[in-house]
Design a protein around this motif. Structure first.
Motif, PDB file in Angstrom:
ATOM      1  N   PHE A 304      -0.210  16.091 -10.417  1.00 19.38           N
ATOM      2  CA  PHE A 304       1.070  16.696 -10.722  1.00 19.38           C
ATOM      3  C   PHE A 304       1.301  18.016  -9.993  1.00 19.38           C
ATOM      4  O   PHE A 304       2.327  18.247  -9.403  1.00 19.38           O
ATOM      5  CB  PHE A 304       1.186  16.957 -12.228  1.00 19.38           C
ATOM      6  N   ALA A 305       0.357  18.920 -10.057  1.00 14.70           N
ATOM      7  CA  ALA A 305       0.636  20.306  -9.691  1.00 14.70           C
ATOM      8  C   ALA A 305       0.534  20.531  -8.196  1.00 14.70           C
ATOM      9  O   ALA A 305      -0.181  19.853  -7.485  1.00 14.70           O
ATOM     10  CB  ALA A 305      -0.338  21.235 -10.408  1.00 14.70           C
ATOM     11  N   SER A 306       1.265  21.528  -7.711  1.00 15.04           N
ATOM     12  CA  SER A 306       1.164  21.915  -6.304  1.00 15.04           C
ATOM     13  C   SER A 306       1.226  23.429  -6.152  1.00 15.04           C
ATOM     14  O   SER A 306       1.498  23.922  -5.070  1.00 15.04           O
ATOM     15  CB  SER A 306       2.297  21.258  -5.508  1.00 15.04           C
ATOM     16  N   ASP A 307       1.014  24.169  -7.220  1.00 12.80           N
ATOM     17  CA  ASP A 307       1.059  25.626  -7.206  1.00 12.80           C
ATOM     18  C   ASP A 307      -0.359  26.156  -7.020  1.00 12.80           C
ATOM     19  O   ASP A 307      -1.219  25.917  -7.873  1.00 12.80           O
ATOM     20  CB  ASP A 307       1.657  26.138  -8.525  1.00 12.80           C
ATOM     21  N   PRO A 308      -0.653  26.874  -5.918  1.00  9.10           N
ATOM     22  CA  PRO A 308      -2.026  27.339  -5.695  1.00  9.10           C
ATOM     23  C   PRO A 308      -2.519  28.294  -6.775  1.00  9.10           C
ATOM     24  O   PRO A 308      -3.726  28.396  -6.993  1.00  9.10           O
ATOM     25  CB  PRO A 308      -1.945  28.026  -4.325  1.00  9.10           C
ATOM     26  N   ARG A 309      -1.609  29.010  -7.473  1.00 11.22           N
ATOM     27  CA  ARG A 309      -2.058  29.903  -8.545  1.00 11.22           C
ATOM     28  C   ARG A 309      -2.751  29.113  -9.643  1.00 11.22           C
ATOM     29  O   ARG A 309      -3.719  29.579 -10.237  1.00 11.22           O
ATOM     30  CB  ARG A 309      -0.865  30.658  -9.134  1.00 11.22           C
ATOM     31  N   ARG A 310      -2.233  27.928  -9.901  1.00 14.55           N
ATOM     32  CA  ARG A 310      -2.831  27.094 -10.945  1.00 14.55           C
ATOM     33  C   ARG A 310      -4.243  26.663 -10.546  1.00 14.55           C
ATOM     34  O   ARG A 310      -5.170  26.703 -11.352  1.00 14.55           O
ATOM     35  CB  ARG A 310      -1.955  25.874 -11.195  1.00 14.55           C
ATOM     36  N   GLY A 311      -4.371  26.240  -9.300  1.00 13.88           N
ATOM     37  CA  GLY A 311      -5.693  25.838  -8.833  1.00 13.88           C
ATOM     38  C   GLY A 311      -6.687  26.982  -8.891  1.00 13.88           C
ATOM     39  O   GLY A 311      -7.839  26.793  -9.285  1.00 13.88           O
ATOM     40  N   LEU A 312      -6.265  28.180  -8.506  1.00 14.13           N
ATOM     41  CA  LEU A 312      -7.154  29.337  -8.539  1.00 14.13           C
ATOM     42  C   LEU A 312      -7.566  29.670  -9.964  1.00 14.13           C
ATOM     43  O   LEU A 312      -8.739  29.952 -10.236  1.00 14.13           O
ATOM     44  CB  LEU A 312      -6.462  30.541  -7.895  1.00 14.13           C
ATOM     45  N   PHE A 313      -6.613  29.610 -10.909  1.00 13.22           N
ATOM     46  CA  PHE A 313      -6.927  29.913 -12.302  1.00 13.22           C
ATOM     47  C   PHE A 313      -7.961  28.923 -12.843  1.00 13.22           C
ATOM     48  O   PHE A 313      -8.964  29.314 -13.450  1.00 13.22           O
ATOM     49  CB  PHE A 313      -5.654  29.866 -13.153  1.00 13.22           C
ATOM     50  N   ILE A 314      -7.700  27.616 -12.628  1.00 15.64           N
ATOM     51  CA  ILE A 314      -8.634  26.609 -13.152  1.00 15.64           C
ATOM     52  C   ILE A 314      -9.990  26.744 -12.486  1.00 15.64           C
ATOM     53  O   ILE A 314     -11.037  26.569 -13.129  1.00 15.64           O
ATOM     54  CB  ILE A 314      -8.055  25.195 -12.947  1.00 15.64           C
ATOM     55  N   LEU A 315     -10.011  27.069 -11.199  1.00 13.51           N
ATOM     56  CA  LEU A 315     -11.279  27.224 -10.496  1.00 13.51           C
ATOM     57  C   LEU A 315     -12.089  28.381 -11.076  1.00 13.51           C
ATOM     58  O   LEU A 315     -13.308  28.256 -11.290  1.00 13.51           O
ATOM     59  CB  LEU A 315     -11.019  27.455  -9.007  1.00 13.51           C
ATOM     60  N   VAL A 316     -11.417  29.498 -11.375  1.00 16.92           N
ATOM     61  CA  VAL A 316     -12.108  30.639 -11.982  1.00 16.92           C
ATOM     62  C   VAL A 316     -12.608  30.265 -13.375  1.00 16.92           C
ATOM     63  O   VAL A 316     -13.754  30.555 -13.744  1.00 16.92           O
ATOM     64  CB  VAL A 316     -11.175  31.861 -12.041  1.00 16.92           C
ATOM     65  N   PHE A 317     -11.756  29.605 -14.150  1.00 13.15           N
ATOM     66  CA  PHE A 317     -12.157  29.193 -15.497  1.00 13.15           C
ATOM     67  C   PHE A 317     -13.326  28.215 -15.440  1.00 13.15           C
ATOM     68  O   PHE A 317     -14.279  28.296 -16.233  1.00 13.15           O
ATOM     69  CB  PHE A 317     -10.963  28.560 -16.206  1.00 13.15           C
ATOM     70  N   LEU A 318     -13.269  27.301 -14.474  1.00 15.56           N
ATOM     71  CA  LEU A 318     -14.363  26.344 -14.286  1.00 15.56           C
ATOM     72  C   LEU A 318     -15.662  27.078 -13.969  1.00 15.56           C
ATOM     73  O   LEU A 318     -16.727  26.754 -14.519  1.00 15.56           O
ATOM     74  CB  LEU A 318     -13.988  25.388 -13.155  1.00 15.56           C
ATOM     75  N   ALA A 319     -15.583  28.068 -13.094  1.00 12.40           N
ATOM     76  CA  ALA A 319     -16.782  28.837 -12.730  1.00 12.40           C
ATOM     77  C   ALA A 319     -17.343  29.589 -13.930  1.00 12.40           C
ATOM     78  O   ALA A 319     -18.566  29.645 -14.130  1.00 12.40           O
ATOM     79  CB  ALA A 319     -16.443  29.809 -11.599  1.00 12.40           C
ATOM     80  N   VAL A 320     -16.462  30.141 -14.763  1.00  6.96           N
ATOM     81  CA  VAL A 320     -16.921  30.882 -15.943  1.00  6.96           C
ATOM     82  C   VAL A 320     -17.605  29.948 -16.931  1.00  6.96           C
ATOM     83  O   VAL A 320     -18.712  30.239 -17.435  1.00  6.96           O
ATOM     84  CB  VAL A 320     -15.736  31.607 -16.608  1.00  6.96           C
ATOM     85  N   VAL A 321     -16.972  28.804 -17.217  1.00 11.71           N
ATOM     86  CA  VAL A 321     -17.525  27.883 -18.211  1.00 11.71           C
ATOM     87  C   VAL A 321     -18.834  27.270 -17.720  1.00 11.71           C
ATOM     88  O   VAL A 321     -19.863  27.301 -18.413  1.00 11.71           O
ATOM     89  CB  VAL A 321     -16.506  26.777 -18.547  1.00 11.71           C
ATOM     90  N   ILE A 322     -18.811  26.715 -16.506  1.00 14.17           N
ATOM     91  CA  ILE A 322     -20.017  26.051 -16.001  1.00 14.17           C
ATOM     92  C   ILE A 322     -21.104  27.078 -15.707  1.00 14.17           C
ATOM     93  O   ILE A 322     -22.274  26.893 -16.087  1.00 14.17           O
ATOM     94  CB  ILE A 322     -19.689  25.224 -14.742  1.00 14.17           C
ATOM     95  N   GLY A 323     -20.725  28.164 -15.028  1.00 16.97           N
ATOM     96  CA  GLY A 323     -21.722  29.182 -14.701  1.00 16.97           C
ATOM     97  C   GLY A 323     -22.325  29.801 -15.932  1.00 16.97           C
ATOM     98  O   GLY A 323     -23.558  29.968 -16.036  1.00 16.97           O
ATOM     99  N   GLY A 324     -21.489  30.148 -16.910  1.00 13.47           N
ATOM    100  CA  GLY A 324     -22.012  30.730 -18.145  1.00 13.47           C
ATOM    101  C   GLY A 324     -22.901  29.768 -18.906  1.00 13.47           C
ATOM    102  O   GLY A 324     -23.951  30.151 -19.441  1.00 13.47           O
ATOM    103  N   SER A 325     -22.492  28.492 -18.961  1.00 10.39           N
ATOM    104  CA  SER A 325     -23.290  27.490 -19.682  1.00 10.39           C
ATOM    105  C   SER A 325     -24.650  27.289 -19.023  1.00 10.39           C
ATOM    106  O   SER A 325     -25.685  27.233 -19.713  1.00 10.39           O
ATOM    107  CB  SER A 325     -22.530  26.162 -19.727  1.00 10.39           C
ATOM    108  N   LEU A 326     -24.656  27.175 -17.709  1.00 10.52           N
ATOM    109  CA  LEU A 326     -25.930  26.962 -17.016  1.00 10.52           C
ATOM    110  C   LEU A 326     -26.821  28.198 -17.090  1.00 10.52           C
ATOM    111  O   LEU A 326     -28.055  28.082 -17.160  1.00 10.52           O
ATOM    112  CB  LEU A 326     -25.668  26.565 -15.559  1.00 10.52           C
ATOM    113  N   ALA A 327     -26.212  29.387 -17.086  1.00 12.82           N
ATOM    114  CA  ALA A 327     -27.011  30.611 -17.244  1.00 12.82           C
ATOM    115  C   ALA A 327     -27.656  30.653 -18.623  1.00 12.82           C
ATOM    116  O   ALA A 327     -28.848  30.995 -18.764  1.00 12.82           O
ATOM    117  CB  ALA A 327     -26.127  31.839 -17.025  1.00 12.82           C
TER     118      ALA A 327
END
Length: 669
Positions: A304-327
């Motif tokens: 659906f989406a084509s707004d790069p701000r959305r991709g950047l937000f989800i990417l940061v959130f993904l990094a926080v969740v996965i990175g924090g969980s693995l740490a």
């Protein structure tokens, strides 16, 4: 004011999510029961607020409020009511709100049906889920608000994508999201157990039914999506290895491994570290799928989406969740211990092997999906990774997994004997080999891949029969007959049996349709015929008509067998009146052993058309097998021990709860 009310509800939900994170987790850390008790009402209040926001958005669609940007982009006055409701999640903003609604539903379900959990454990679980909810609320309010207004109101909307104007799209996204988001419960259980240092069989028992429910919904969602693609896109395919399809398939593979690993952790106390890692990966892949679909990096009918701000937000959130969980995992895992020991030949080792193969399969799909995107993002060129890669790698990984599926249920826990296994399974192996060879030779088109697929499917059926007979066969000196023994087997066992037989049906469907389907792409004028197998298709021309919001041209195709008309099929070409997009609507005659599939192509001259005609043997076994798997999972979670668990009174202390969980796990050994 309805859109403003919906927006205000989301802001309030954001504030509640912050409270749900901070207060209960702080209470669990300090032992403050009053603070821990905030978790339940906070989760339920957040659910109520998001439901109100959802109702507001549905009202905007049903009332044709085109002052709302999202409504103007995805609906129109001519859109039928059922598709106006489906349009609520038919675009980016609404689909994210649907994700959030389902997440809040899962949080409420955990708060209601987990009264047996220790207060500190439940506070941490709901706190973790509140953190995920906070991330998506911020995402909606900052980049994807479905209640944003248009300054220049329009008289009519741009309509829903015609591909999505289908009954399958009414049910497919909610089912898929129930599975996607459902893995957040397993993730929250795992993170809460890591924080509290309580990685034992009790937490696995608490987490297992939630994981199975999520897996059932995800299985049904993928099944519906595959069936929709088959009859909507017009060329008879049921799986395309599309990156967005892969985005839902990867969590399913990891979730399948997680379910089996939880069983070992619950019953034997083994795989504790591995099980936590699988829970983290299953939900992480769900988030990754969200990133792929909604960031704009993909071009797909699903994306659906084509707004790069959305991709950047989800990417940061993904990094926080996965990175924090693995740490957290790296910090806590070394203190957990190895759990129960087992021999190289045991049920534990068979399940571990299957887990590794499923995880490797998920990894291979992940590599094939992300590698082309990564090269393109780095400016290193464009490559295409398609079905040849996925088919070859997946067959190599799944063949041994299906073989182990037949051995695992009959193997003893802790230690088994190879001669004993050989003795018990030799007839199943012999029947499977002979039957697969005979069937593939008699079909008239022998191939090793077809023989292998049939061999694995028959092997699962025969080994399941051997396993069932081992449980119900009469025992000398026992007064119980076969009916009594059948009645005495648990629902979880029958659920496993149904799911494994569903896998066998799925493998038969895939093998037969890939090996024996017939396709003819022909130009037909009125009166022309084309033969496929025992059927003759006669084209009688095209009629025109009007649908609720489209104009159609419907073909008249008679199907003859032995000179007699057995079916009349009506494939359509549709042009939707708002977007003016031409769409193909295939005609399908479904049967237990085959499908007849006809789709109209382009008009040639005054009366001739290009027509695709397919004969697809056993194709419906693919979806039937998926539904059998889902039924098996649903049957397993209706098992008596889970129903007793729901009725159990709340323990008066964490120690009591752990004792109850340990006693329950011990009774299952």
């Amino acid at each position: 004011m309805i859109p403003e009310i919906g927006n205000f509800m989301l802001v309030l939900a954001l504030l509640v999510s912050v409270i749900q994170i901070v207060v209960p987790i702080a209470g669990a850390h300090t032992g403050n029961r009053a603070w821990m008790a905030v978790a339940r009402p906070a989760a339920r209040l957040q659910f109520v607020l998001i439901v109100v926001a959802w109702i507001c958005l549905v009202y905007c669609f049903l009332s044709n409020d085109f002052t709302v940007r999202y409504v103007a982009m995805t609906s129109s006055r001519m859109l039928p009511v059922q598709y106006k409701v489906a349009a609520v999640w038919g675009g980016h903003e609404g689909s994210i709100l649907l994700w959030l609604l389902i997440l809040s539903f899962w949080m409420t379900a955990v708060s209601v049906f987990s009264r047996h959990l220790p207060d500190a454990m439940l506070a941490r679980i709901l706190g973790v889920m509140g953190f995920v909810s906070l991330g998506f609320l911020l995402f909606i309010l900052m980049t994807s608000n479905p209640f944003s207004r248009l300054f220049d109101a329009v008289s009519d909307g741009q309509d829903l994508n015609p591909l999505l104007q289908d009954p399958g799209m009414v049910a497919h996204p909610p089912m898929l999201y129930m599975g996607y988001v459902g893995f957040s419960v397993a993730f929250a259980f795992a993170i809460a157990a890591l924080i509290g240092g309580e990685l034992d069989s009790a937490w696995a028992r608490w987490s297992r039914p939630w994981t199975t429910v999520a897996w059932v919904f995800l299985t049904i969602g993928i099944c519906l999506g595959s069936a929709w693609a088959y009859y909507t896109l017009g060329w008879g395919g049921w799986w395309f290895w599309d990156p967005v399809e892969n985005a839902s398939f990867m969590p399913w593979l990891m979730g399948t491994a997680l379910m089996h690993s939880l069983a070992v952790t619950e019953k034997r106390g083994s795989f504790k570290v591995w099980t936590v890692l699988l829970a983290i990966f299953a939900f992480s892949l769900s988030l990754l799928g969200t990133f792929l679909v909604r960031s704009g990096v993909l071009t797909s009918v699903h994306a659906f989406a084509s707004d790069p701000r959305r991709g950047l937000f989800i990417l940061v959130f993904l990094a926080v969740v996965i990175g924090g969980s693995l740490a957290l995992f790296a910090w806590r895992a070394p203190r957990v211990g190895l759990g129960g020991r087992f021999a190289a030949v045991s049920r534990e080792s068979m399940l571990l092997g299957n887990n590794v193969l499923f995880a490797a399969a998920a990894g291979s799909v992940l590599l094939g999906t992300l590698y082309p995107l990564t090269l393109d993002a780095l400016g290193l060129g464009k490559i295409s990774v398609g079905p040849p890669y996925f088919d070859s790698v997946f067959v190599a990984l799944m063949a041994p997994a299906l073989f182990l599926m037949g051995i695992g249920p009959i193997t003893r826990w802790k230690e088994a004997s190879l001669p004993d296994l050989r003795r018990r399974l030799q007839w199943a192996a012999a029947v499977s080999v002979v039957a697969a060879l005979l069937l593939s030779l008699l079909s008239g088109r022998f191939s090793l891949l077809i023989a292998l697929g049939l061999l694995l499917a028959i092997w699962i059926v025969c080994s399941s029969a051997v396993t069932l007979w081992a449980r119900i066969r009469p025992v000398p000196g026992s007064t119980q007959g076969i009916p009594q023994r059948l009645a005495g087997l648990s629902r979880s066992y029958y659920g496993m049996l149904a799911a494994h037989l569903g896998v066998a049906a799925f493998v038969i469907g895939v093998t037969m349709v890939k090996g024996y389907d017939v396709e003819k792409d022909v130009q037909m004028d009125v009166g022309d015929t084309v033969a496929i197998g025992p059927y003759v298709f006669r084209f009688n021309g095209v009629s025109e008509g009007e649908g609720p919001n489209y104009h159609y041209q419907r073909g008249n195709m008679e199907v003859l067998r032995d000179g007699q008309v057995v079916r009349t099929m009506g494939p359509e070409k549709r042009v939707y009146l708002v977007q003016r997009n031409p769409m193909t609507n295939a005609a399908i005659d479904t049967g237990f052993l085959r499908d007849l599939y006809v789709s109209l192509g382009e008009q040639v001259g005054n009366t001739a058309w290009t027509v695709r005609v397919y004969y697809k043997p056993f194709v419906d076994w693919i979806w039937g097998g998926c539904l059998m798997m889902a039924f098996g999972g649903a049957l397993a979670i209706s098992d008596r021990r889970y129903r007793i668990e729901r009725r159990a009174p709340a323990p008066s202390s964490p120690e009591d709860a752990l004792a109850i969980g340990a006693a329950g796990a011990e009774s299952l050994k």
